[in-house]
Design an enzyme around this catalytic site. Structure first.
Site, mmCIF file in Angstrom:
data_model
loop_
_atom_site.group_PDB
_atom_site.id
_atom_site.type_symbol
_atom_site.label_atom_id
_atom_site.label_comp_id
_atom_site.label_asym_id
_atom_site.label_seq_id
_atom_site.Cartn_x
_atom_site.Cartn_y
_atom_site.Cartn_z
ATOM 1 C CG ASP A 93 -1.664 1.224 1.471
ATOM 2 O OD1 ASP A 93 -2.363 1.655 0.539
ATOM 3 O OD2 ASP A 93 -1.567 1.788 2.574
ATOM 4 C CG LEU A 94 1.460 3.966 -2.981
ATOM 5 C CD1 LEU A 94 1.017 4.860 -4.130
ATOM 6 C CD2 LEU A 94 2.987 3.942 -2.889
ATOM 7 C CG ASP A 95 -1.597 7.706 0.544
ATOM 8 O OD1 ASP A 95 -0.950 8.760 0.588
ATOM 9 O OD2 ASP A 95 -2.160 7.279 -0.476
ATOM 10 C CB THR A 98 -2.269 2.585 -4.174
ATOM 11 O OG1 THR A 98 -2.731 3.803 -3.583
ATOM 12 C CG2 THR A 98 -2.188 2.773 -5.682
ATOM 13 N N GLY A 99 -5.288 2.557 -3.355
ATOM 14 C CA GLY A 99 -6.569 3.133 -3.711
ATOM 15 C C GLY A 99 -6.417 4.330 -4.630
ATOM 16 C CE LYS A 133 -5.402 -0.813 -1.432
ATOM 17 N NZ LYS A 133 -4.379 -0.257 -0.514
ATOM 18 C CG ASP A 143 -2.274 2.579 6.499
ATOM 19 O OD1 ASP A 143 -2.582 3.705 6.931
ATOM 20 O OD2 ASP A 143 -2.346 2.291 5.296
ATOM 21 C CG ASN A 177 -7.898 1.181 1.401
ATOM 22 O OD1 ASN A 177 -7.282 1.287 2.452
ATOM 23 N ND2 ASN A 177 -7.472 1.722 0.286
#
Length: 280
Positions: free
Chosen positions: A13-15, A47-48, A198, A221, A224
């Site tokens: 994931d990114l953020d 990622t979203g 995801k 984290d 999602n």
């Protein structure tokens, strides 16, 4: 290392996970991910975010592997054709109906987008990374410009109208779409095709590369990330993750996203040495 039993799919994931609190990649994180990719592992951003605001991180790391956007609605390899690319769209009539009734539903800014294009009803300075601050004439969301089915809708709404908006979408389109309510201080929800999560993205990539489920390691984290964390052979929650993600994860990083938690975990897990003092 293709089809090697030791090859892993590393889904990140990114953020709040790979990015620090300033939405940046640290040098140590970049070097760690580059090392793992060079060793033959498939490092995939999942990622979203749409591709338009996540591709820069893909390029900064120097990846050549597939990435997943829109929480699983799009899987592709940037800058090239990939025979296994997919994009799950929603009916444009849903977007146009919500656009028509946006005032009654308390919608302020609304976007519709796909892999390469974005349309919005108006510019916005709320979360300017996600919403456009200016629009060209052909980027204004209307029936003339939106000529194809979008991959995702993003709605910024009046907080008091949240339940009415969700209820309206579920009543009229619940058989065809799913809703994700974003965390954080802003009142934003996302509408995607039914069943998009995801985990579908990482399952698709793993099958394309012949990677067994037990060799999928996924980091996240937020809510999602839940399906991805549950699906992976090893689901890892960041130490800064929400409690529900920690509860379903196989492990939790020692350090948070602002202190290279992802990089440190991967270095320990794969027993690799990455000099953190080297700048990229």
């Amino acid at each position: 290392m293709k089809n090697n039993m030791n090859q892993h799919l590393i889904a990140i994931d990114l953020d709040g996970t790979t990015l620090n609190d300033q939405s940046q990649l640290s040098s140590e994180t970049i070097l760690t991910l580059r090392k793992l990719a060079a060793d033959g592992h498939i490092v995939s951003i999942v990622t979203g975010r749409p591709y338009r605001i996540s591709g820069q991180f893909y390029d900064q790391i120097g990846l050549k592997s597939p990435m997943v956007n829109f929480n699983g609605a799009l899987a592709h390899i940037p800058h090239q054709q990939w025979q296994f690319e997919y994009q799950q769209n929603i009916d444009r009539q849903i977007a146009l109906d919500l656009l028509t009734h946006r005032q009654d539903l308390g919608i302020h800014t609304m976007t519709a987008e796909n892999k390469m294009h974005l349309w919005a009803n108006q510019p916005s300075h709320v979360m300017k990374d996600f919403f456009p601050t200016h629009l060209a004439t052909n980027e204004v969301l209307n029936s003339l410009n939106l000529t194809s089915n979008p991959t995702a809708l993003t709605l910024q709404y009046e907080p008091n109208d949240k339940q009415a908006l969700i209820g309206r979408i579920n009543k009229n389109y619940g058989a065809n779409v799913d809703i994700r309510v974003w965390g954080g201080p802003h009142s934003i929800l996302e509408v995607v095709s039914k069943g998009v999560h995801k985990d579908a993205g990482i399952e698709h990539i793993a099958k394309a590369y012949g990677i067994a489920q037990q060799n999928i390691i996924a980091f996240g984290d937020e809510d999602n990330d839940s399906e991805m964390i549950s699906y992976a052979g090893r689901g890892v929650a960041m130490s800064n993750a929400i409690e529900s993600i920690k509860q379903i994860a196989n492990d939790v990083t020692q350090d948070d996203n602002d202190h290279n938690g992802l990089a440190h975990y991967l270095q320990d897990y794969f027993k690799i040495d990455v000099p953190s003092q080297f700048a990229v």
